[in-house]
Design an enzyme around this catalytic site. Structure first.
Site, PDB file in Angstrom:
ATOM      1  N   HIS A 101       4.753  18.790  93.340  1.00 12.76           N
ATOM      2  CA  HIS A 101       5.373  17.470  93.298  1.00 12.76           C
ATOM      3  C   HIS A 101       4.343  16.438  92.869  1.00 12.76           C
ATOM      4  CE1 HIS A 101       6.340  13.561  95.483  1.00 12.76           C
ATOM      5  NE2 HIS A 101       7.276  13.665  94.552  1.00 12.76           N
ATOM      6  N   SER A 102       4.673  15.601  91.886  1.00 13.43           N
ATOM      7  CA  SER A 102       3.838  14.475  91.478  1.00 13.43           C
ATOM      8  C   SER A 102       2.443  14.960  91.079  1.00 13.43           C
ATOM      9  CB  SER A 102       3.793  13.455  92.618  1.00 13.43           C
ATOM     10  OG  SER A 102       3.265  12.226  92.204  1.00 13.43           O
ATOM     11  N   MET A 103       1.392  14.524  91.777  1.00 17.80           N
ATOM     12  CA  MET A 103       0.045  14.981  91.446  1.00 17.80           C
ATOM     13  C   MET A 103      -0.052  16.500  91.540  1.00 17.80           C
ATOM     14  SD  MET A 103      -3.571  14.195  93.400  1.00 17.80           S
ATOM     15  CE  MET A 103      -3.220  15.400  94.691  1.00 17.80           C
ATOM     16  N   ALA A 105       2.224  18.602  90.809  1.00 16.37           N
ATOM     17  CA  ALA A 105       2.807  19.159  89.590  1.00 16.37           C
ATOM     18  C   ALA A 105       1.803  19.105  88.445  1.00 16.37           C
ATOM     19  CB  ALA A 105       4.078  18.394  89.225  1.00 16.37           C
ATOM     20  N   HIS A 262      11.368   9.218  93.755  1.00 12.99           N
ATOM     21  CA  HIS A 262      10.228  10.098  93.473  1.00 12.99           C
ATOM     22  C   HIS A 262      10.124  11.244  94.488  1.00 12.99           C
ATOM     23  CE1 HIS A 262       6.406  11.242  91.815  1.00 12.99           C
ATOM     24  NE2 HIS A 262       5.720  10.925  92.905  1.00 12.99           N
TER      25      HIS A 262
END
Length: 288
Positions: A101-103, A105, A262
């Site tokens: 997820h996010s960073m 990813a 997000h």
């Protein structure tokens, strides 16, 4: 919410990290990577909904219950890629998938591009390309980072008088979240101190990056990814800039647009179920 997982600590060659284990030990091996300033609890709604997997949800170094890096060390994206690889080594996994997820990813994409022979599948949530920077801005970026590094020892983390005040502050942080999501992250991310509570996270995580990959670098990592990749884009997430969306839609990945912010996989059970409905058939295809 009742979640069944096993809490473990892993002594990697260079650092000790904490993790949550989900699923049967014979399931498909998956390492789950949270976003910046989050922790393993970000997967507490989603992980139990994913079938047939053995998930190691890490607290990345500097986050949650994992150790902070020693003085003089940094928190670069490629350092996290090394942490993930050493985690796989600890479990004896020569091939494994990544859920990010996010960073997390972004780290997953970097590792998959650098070592395609090790990564089976990528399941990404509202993150894929790092913030980039071109050569002409590099001296200024490094200068900003070095000046901030000189001051970091004098900075004090915020102290909240009550747990609820800390949860309210997290709701408004980077990637705003629901109360329930902020509470789950805070339960793992807070520690008691005189006067109340503060975050366990290493203050150095707030420092500006000394160096950013160029757009050409980022695209090279994307092009080097050889495994099947499924990317969930949150309609109210962080990848909403028109130019960025255009770039993301040009990626050679399977794309899914889902309603939510997000942290859609954590904000509520409906969002977690929607993400699971995307990833369950994606992972099942590997087992067929």
């Amino acid at each position: 919410m009742s979640v069944v997982f096993e809490e473990v600590r892993l002594s990697l060659p260079h650092i000790e990290v904490a993790a949550h284990l989900y699923g049967h030990e014979n399931g498909q091996p998956v390492i789950a990577l949270h976003g910046w300033l989050d922790n393993a609890a970000t997967f507490s709604r989603l992980a139990p909904l994913l079938d047939g997997l053995r998930i190691v949800a890490l607290d990345l170094p500097g986050h949650g219950h994992s150790e902070h890096r020693p003085r003089g060390a940094a928190y670069n994206l490629w350092d996290y890629a090394h942490d993930v690889l050493q985690t796989a080594e600890q479990f004896g996994w020569q091939r494994f998938s990544l859920l990010g997820h996010s960073m997390g990813a972004i780290v997953a994409v970097l590792l998959a591009g650098a070592m395609p022979e090790r990564v089976e599948r990528l399941a990404l949530i509202d993150g894929v390309i790092p913030f980039t920077g071109e050569a002409e801005g590099a001296p200024q970026k490094l200068g900003e980072a070095l000046r901030a590094l000189l001051k970091v020892e004098k900075k004090r983390k915020p102290v909240y008088a009550t747990f609820e005040q800390a949860v309210a502050a997290r709701m408004k942080g980077v990637g705003a979240v629901s109360w329930e999501a902020a509470e789950l992250l805070a339960q793992r991310g807070l520690m008691p101190v005189p006067g109340g509570y503060t975050w366990r996270t290493d203050p150095r995580l707030m420092l500006p990056s000394p160096l950013r990959l160029s757009l050409a670098h980022a695209q090279a990592f994307i092009q080097a990814v050889a495994c099947p990749t499924s990317l969930v884009l949150a309609e109210q997430g962080l990848l909403v800039d028109a130019d960025l969306r255009e770039r993301v839609h040009a990626l050679p990945f399977e794309l899914h647009h889902l309603a939510g912010g997000h942290h859609l996989h954590l904000d509520d059970q409906a969002g977690a179920a929607a993400v699971a409905a995307v990833f369950n058939p994606f992972f099942a295809a590997a087992a067929s």
